[in-house]
Design a protein around this motif. Structure first.
Motif, short mmCIF file in Angstrom:
data_model
loop_
_atom_site.label_atom_id
_atom_site.label_comp_id
_atom_site.label_asym_id
_atom_site.label_seq_id
_atom_site.Cartn_x
_atom_site.Cartn_y
_atom_site.Cartn_z
N ALA A 88 0.84 -1.20 0.00
CA ALA A 88 0.00 0.00 0.00
C ALA A 88 0.88 1.25 0.00
O ALA A 88 0.57 2.23 -0.69
CB ALA A 88 -0.92 -0.01 1.21
N ALA A 89 1.96 1.24 0.76
CA ALA A 89 2.86 2.40 0.79
C ALA A 89 3.50 2.63 -0.57
O ALA A 89 3.64 3.77 -1.02
CB ALA A 89 3.93 2.20 1.86
N ALA A 90 3.88 1.55 -1.24
CA ALA A 90 4.47 1.67 -2.58
C ALA A 90 3.44 2.22 -3.56
O ALA A 90 3.77 3.03 -4.44
CB ALA A 90 4.98 0.32 -3.05
N ALA A 91 2.19 1.79 -3.43
CA ALA A 91 1.14 2.27 -4.32
C ALA A 91 0.90 3.76 -4.11
O ALA A 91 0.70 4.51 -5.08
CB ALA A 91 -0.15 1.49 -4.08
N VAL A 92 0.95 4.23 -2.88
CA VAL A 92 0.76 5.65 -2.59
C VAL A 92 1.89 6.46 -3.21
O VAL A 92 1.65 7.51 -3.82
CB VAL A 92 0.66 5.89 -1.08
CG1 VAL A 92 0.73 7.38 -0.74
CG2 VAL A 92 -0.62 5.29 -0.53
N LYS A 93 3.12 5.98 -3.09
CA LYS A 93 4.26 6.70 -3.68
C LYS A 93 4.13 6.74 -5.20
O LYS A 93 4.45 7.75 -5.82
CB LYS A 93 5.57 6.03 -3.28
CG LYS A 93 5.95 6.29 -1.84
CD LYS A 93 7.27 5.67 -1.50
CE LYS A 93 7.62 5.90 -0.05
NZ LYS A 93 8.90 5.32 0.31
N HIS A 94 3.66 5.65 -5.78
CA HIS A 94 3.49 5.61 -7.23
C HIS A 94 2.44 6.62 -7.68
O HIS A 94 2.64 7.34 -8.65
CB HIS A 94 3.09 4.20 -7.67
CG HIS A 94 2.79 4.09 -9.13
ND1 HIS A 94 3.78 4.09 -10.09
CD2 HIS A 94 1.62 4.01 -9.80
CE1 HIS A 94 3.22 4.02 -11.27
NE2 HIS A 94 1.90 3.97 -11.13
N VAL A 95 1.35 6.67 -6.96
CA VAL A 95 0.28 7.62 -7.29
C VAL A 95 0.80 9.05 -7.16
O VAL A 95 0.53 9.90 -8.02
CB VAL A 95 -0.96 7.39 -6.39
CG1 VAL A 95 -1.96 8.51 -6.54
CG2 VAL A 95 -1.60 6.06 -6.72
N GLN A 96 1.57 9.34 -6.13
CA GLN A 96 2.13 10.67 -5.95
C GLN A 96 3.08 11.03 -7.10
O GLN A 96 3.10 12.17 -7.57
CB GLN A 96 2.86 10.78 -4.62
CG GLN A 96 1.93 10.82 -3.43
CD GLN A 96 2.67 10.83 -2.11
OE1 GLN A 96 3.83 10.43 -2.03
NE2 GLN A 96 1.99 11.27 -1.06
N ALA A 97 3.86 10.06 -7.55
CA ALA A 97 4.78 10.30 -8.66
C ALA A 97 4.01 10.58 -9.95
O ALA A 97 4.37 11.48 -10.72
CB ALA A 97 5.70 9.10 -8.85
N VAL A 98 2.95 9.84 -10.19
CA VAL A 98 2.14 10.05 -11.40
C VAL A 98 1.48 11.43 -11.35
O VAL A 98 1.44 12.14 -12.37
CB VAL A 98 1.08 8.93 -11.54
CG1 VAL A 98 0.06 9.26 -12.62
CG2 VAL A 98 1.76 7.60 -11.84
N ILE A 99 1.00 11.83 -10.19
CA ILE A 99 0.38 13.15 -10.05
C ILE A 99 1.42 14.25 -10.31
O ILE A 99 1.13 15.25 -10.97
CB ILE A 99 -0.27 13.30 -8.67
CG1 ILE A 99 -1.51 12.41 -8.59
CG2 ILE A 99 -0.62 14.75 -8.37
CD1 ILE A 99 -2.13 12.30 -7.22
N ALA A 100 2.65 14.07 -9.81
CA ALA A 100 3.69 15.06 -10.02
C ALA A 100 4.02 15.19 -11.51
O ALA A 100 4.20 16.31 -12.02
CB ALA A 100 4.94 14.69 -9.23
N LEU A 101 4.11 14.06 -12.21
CA LEU A 101 4.38 14.11 -13.65
C LEU A 101 3.23 14.78 -14.40
O LEU A 101 3.46 15.57 -15.32
CB LEU A 101 4.60 12.70 -14.20
CG LEU A 101 5.91 12.04 -13.79
CD1 LEU A 101 5.93 10.58 -14.22
CD2 LEU A 101 7.08 12.79 -14.40
N ALA A 102 2.01 14.47 -14.02
CA ALA A 102 0.85 15.08 -14.67
C ALA A 102 0.85 16.59 -14.46
O ALA A 102 0.51 17.36 -15.36
CB ALA A 102 -0.43 14.46 -14.14
N ARG A 103 1.26 17.02 -13.26
CA ARG A 103 1.31 18.45 -12.97
C ARG A 103 2.32 19.15 -13.88
O ARG A 103 2.07 20.24 -14.40
CB ARG A 103 1.72 18.62 -11.51
CG ARG A 103 1.04 19.78 -10.84
CD ARG A 103 1.39 19.83 -9.37
NE ARG A 103 0.35 19.15 -8.60
CZ ARG A 103 0.55 18.45 -7.52
NH1 ARG A 103 1.77 18.28 -7.06
NH2 ARG A 103 -0.44 17.90 -6.89
#
Length: 50
Positions: free
Chosen positions: A9-24
């Motif tokens: 779950a922690a890895a999934a949260v980090k992945h989601v945060q990374a995807v959001i940063a790239l989208a930004r």
């Protein structure tokens, strides 16, 4: 095995945060292109001297 789920779950949260940063970043580039009425070029444009 109860502890293993937390790391996934922690890895999934980090992945989601990374995807959001790239989208930004992509959104800011697209917004700048629209704002300046420019076309996308894969290489950065050469700045013109004043």
């Amino acid at each position: 095995m109860a502890g293993a789920g937390g790391t996934v779950a922690a890895a999934a949260v980090k992945h989601v945060q990374a995807v959001i940063a790239l989208a930004r970043r992509r959104t800011s580039v697209l917004w700048a292109l629209l704002r300046d009425d420019r076309a996308f070029t894969p290489t950065p444009p050469i700045p013109q001297r004043a």
